[in-house]
Write a protein that holds these residues in place. Structure first.
Motif, PDB file in Angstrom:
ATOM      1  N   LEU A 199       0.820  -1.200   0.000  1.00 15.20           N
ATOM      2  CA  LEU A 199       0.000   0.000   0.000  1.00 15.20           C
ATOM      3  C   LEU A 199       0.862   1.261   0.000  1.00 15.20           C
ATOM      4  O   LEU A 199       1.987   1.254   0.515  1.00 15.20           O
ATOM      5  CB  LEU A 199      -0.923   0.011   1.222  1.00 15.20           C
ATOM      6  N   ASP A 200       0.328   2.320  -0.541  1.00 19.66           N
ATOM      7  CA  ASP A 200       0.993   3.621  -0.563  1.00 19.66           C
ATOM      8  C   ASP A 200       0.827   4.282   0.806  1.00 19.66           C
ATOM      9  O   ASP A 200      -0.286   4.636   1.199  1.00 19.66           O
ATOM     10  CB  ASP A 200       0.371   4.491  -1.659  1.00 19.66           C
ATOM     11  N   SER A 201       1.924   4.453   1.537  1.00 16.60           N
ATOM     12  CA  SER A 201       1.829   5.013   2.890  1.00 16.60           C
ATOM     13  C   SER A 201       1.306   6.450   2.876  1.00 16.60           C
ATOM     14  O   SER A 201       0.764   6.933   3.875  1.00 16.60           O
ATOM     15  CB  SER A 201       3.193   4.966   3.589  1.00 16.60           C
ATOM     16  N   GLU A 202       1.446   7.146   1.746  1.00 18.52           N
ATOM     17  CA  GLU A 202       0.924   8.510   1.665  1.00 18.52           C
ATOM     18  C   GLU A 202      -0.605   8.528   1.742  1.00 18.52           C
ATOM     19  O   GLU A 202      -1.205   9.536   2.083  1.00 18.52           O
ATOM     20  CB  GLU A 202       1.384   9.180   0.370  1.00 18.52           C
ATOM     21  N   LEU A 203      -1.224   7.413   1.407  1.00 20.36           N
ATOM     22  CA  LEU A 203      -2.681   7.315   1.494  1.00 20.36           C
ATOM     23  C   LEU A 203      -3.136   6.683   2.806  1.00 20.36           C
ATOM     24  O   LEU A 203      -4.162   7.066   3.363  1.00 20.36           O
ATOM     25  CB  LEU A 203      -3.232   6.472   0.338  1.00 20.36           C
ATOM     26  N   TYR A 204      -2.384   5.707   3.293  1.00 22.62           N
ATOM     27  CA  TYR A 204      -2.885   4.874   4.389  1.00 22.62           C
ATOM     28  C   TYR A 204      -2.278   5.177   5.759  1.00 22.62           C
ATOM     29  O   TYR A 204      -2.724   4.613   6.744  1.00 22.62           O
ATOM     30  CB  TYR A 204      -2.678   3.395   4.047  1.00 22.62           C
ATOM     31  N   ILE A 205      -1.271   6.040   5.821  1.00 28.46           N
ATOM     32  CA  ILE A 205      -0.814   6.525   7.129  1.00 28.46           C
ATOM     33  C   ILE A 205      -1.511   7.852   7.341  1.00 28.46           C
ATOM     34  O   ILE A 205      -1.094   8.885   6.838  1.00 28.46           O
ATOM     35  CB  ILE A 205       0.715   6.687   7.182  1.00 28.46           C
ATOM     36  N   VAL A 206      -2.604   7.833   8.079  1.00 27.59           N
ATOM     37  CA  VAL A 206      -3.505   8.986   8.132  1.00 27.59           C
ATOM     38  C   VAL A 206      -2.870  10.197   8.786  1.00 27.59           C
ATOM     39  O   VAL A 206      -3.256  11.334   8.532  1.00 27.59           O
ATOM     40  CB  VAL A 206      -4.824   8.607   8.840  1.00 27.59           C
ATOM     41  N   ALA A 207      -1.852   9.990   9.636  1.00 33.12           N
ATOM     42  CA  ALA A 207      -1.205  11.122  10.285  1.00 33.12           C
ATOM     43  C   ALA A 207      -0.440  11.984   9.280  1.00 33.12           C
ATOM     44  O   ALA A 207      -0.141  13.146   9.542  1.00 33.12           O
ATOM     45  CB  ALA A 207      -0.253  10.630  11.378  1.00 33.12           C
ATOM     46  N   LYS A 208      -0.108  11.427   8.113  1.00 36.59           N
ATOM     47  CA  LYS A 208       0.607  12.204   7.095  1.00 36.59           C
ATOM     48  C   LYS A 208      -0.350  13.157   6.381  1.00 36.59           C
ATOM     49  O   LYS A 208      -0.098  14.344   6.274  1.00 36.59           O
ATOM     50  CB  LYS A 208       1.262  11.271   6.074  1.00 36.59           C
ATOM     51  N   ASN A 209      -1.410  12.599   5.865  1.00 35.48           N
ATOM     52  CA  ASN A 209      -2.422  13.381   5.153  1.00 35.48           C
ATOM     53  C   ASN A 209      -3.755  12.663   5.280  1.00 35.48           C
ATOM     54  O   ASN A 209      -3.814  11.448   5.154  1.00 35.48           O
ATOM     55  CB  ASN A 209      -2.075  13.514   3.663  1.00 35.48           C
ATOM     56  N   MET A 210      -4.806  13.408   5.518  1.00 34.06           N
ATOM     57  CA  MET A 210      -6.124  12.804   5.701  1.00 34.06           C
ATOM     58  C   MET A 210      -6.810  12.635   4.342  1.00 34.06           C
ATOM     59  O   MET A 210      -7.788  13.306   4.025  1.00 34.06           O
ATOM     60  CB  MET A 210      -6.959  13.643   6.659  1.00 34.06           C
ATOM     61  N   LYS A 211      -6.285  11.708   3.531  1.00 30.44           N
ATOM     62  CA  LYS A 211      -6.832  11.474   2.193  1.00 30.44           C
ATOM     63  C   LYS A 211      -7.784  10.279   2.230  1.00 30.44           C
ATOM     64  O   LYS A 211      -7.591   9.273   1.553  1.00 30.44           O
ATOM     65  CB  LYS A 211      -5.691  11.233   1.209  1.00 30.44           C
ATOM     66  N   ILE A 212      -8.825  10.415   3.040  1.00 27.10           N
ATOM     67  CA  ILE A 212      -9.703   9.283   3.307  1.00 27.10           C
ATOM     68  C   ILE A 212     -10.412   8.805   2.046  1.00 27.10           C
ATOM     69  O   ILE A 212     -10.445   7.610   1.745  1.00 27.10           O
ATOM     70  CB  ILE A 212     -10.731   9.643   4.395  1.00 27.10           C
TER      71      ILE A 212
END
Length: 232
Positions: A199-212
């Motif tokens: 998985l792309d951590s930029e999408l799934y690590i929510v503390a980075k960016n809230m790209k729900i």
């Protein structure tokens, strides 16, 4: 986006001198950081608020709370409405479809964990009615639990999704070695059929960016669409 913003250090070890110099009206951090920094900031009379980002629902509630804290309730409501509309559209698109069995793994340089419905990505799986095999294992009431190879072999996931949490290059190497050197993984259907995805951590690590919204859409395409297309 953040290139010219003053850095204040790690989220669990903020540089207090820099923070005080900036004189913020409010210091925001994730709920996970609260036990580590709440007292420190309070001792320096820095007003704080901690946001729960652990699940899909918690994130929406935190957006609403952030709107209240910043007097931007209408803007927060619009963001939530957009996310919920997108989620509803995606849920309807998979209505009546049978989900493949999925194992979600969180990797760090020290260990691998299984993600349940109580973790962020696991909660997105719940939204899309994805069959997360970690939820089939009795007694799991935490967000992340140790890998249980015996249960994984028994439950035979069709797909494995992997997410790196810290030190992505080091963790990616750990995952590569684990799947190559541990022969038990070769007994898993997802591995034998080549359905192991990072998985792309930029999408799934929510503390980075809230790209729900984007994360839910990506997960739907990966689990339902890719599996269907490859099966055909």
């Amino acid at each position: 986006m953040y290139k010219n913003v003053t850095r204040i250090g790690h989220q669990t070890r903020p540089d207090l001198e820099t923070v005080k110099r900036l004189n913020p009206d409010l210091f925001l951090s994730s709920l996970a950081s609260k036990p580590l920094i709440e007292k420190l900031l309070s001792n320096h009379n820095i007003k704080t608020a901690f946001l729960d980002l652990d699940t899909y629902t918690a994130c929406l509630n935190s957006i609403r709370r952030l709107g209240d804290l910043t007097f931007k309730q209408k803007e927060a409501a619009r963001i939530i409405q957009t996310i919920e509309a997108k989620t509803l559209e995606l849920r309807r698109s998979v209505n009546g479809k049978k989900s493949p069995k999925v194992l979600m793994i969180l990797g760090s340089p020290k260990r691998l964990l299984m993600g349940t419905k109580y973790c962020y990505t696991g909660s997105l799986m719940e939204v899309l009615k994805i069959h997360n095999i970690a939820n089939d294992i009795a007694g799991l009431n935490k967000a992340y639990v140790p890998i249980n190879m015996e249960e994984i072999v028994k439950l035979q996931p069709d797909i494995i999704i992997r997410l790196t949490h810290t030190k992505p290059e080091e963790t990616a190497e750990l995952l590569k070695k684990e799947f190559a050197q541990n022969e038990i993984w070769q007994k898993i259907r997802a591995v034998k059929t080549g359905r192991v995805y990072d998985l792309d951590s930029e999408l799934y690590i929510v503390a980075k960016n809230m790209k729900i919204g984007r994360a839910v859409e990506d997960l739907k395409e990966l689990i339902y669409d890719t599996f269907k297309n490859r099966a055909e």
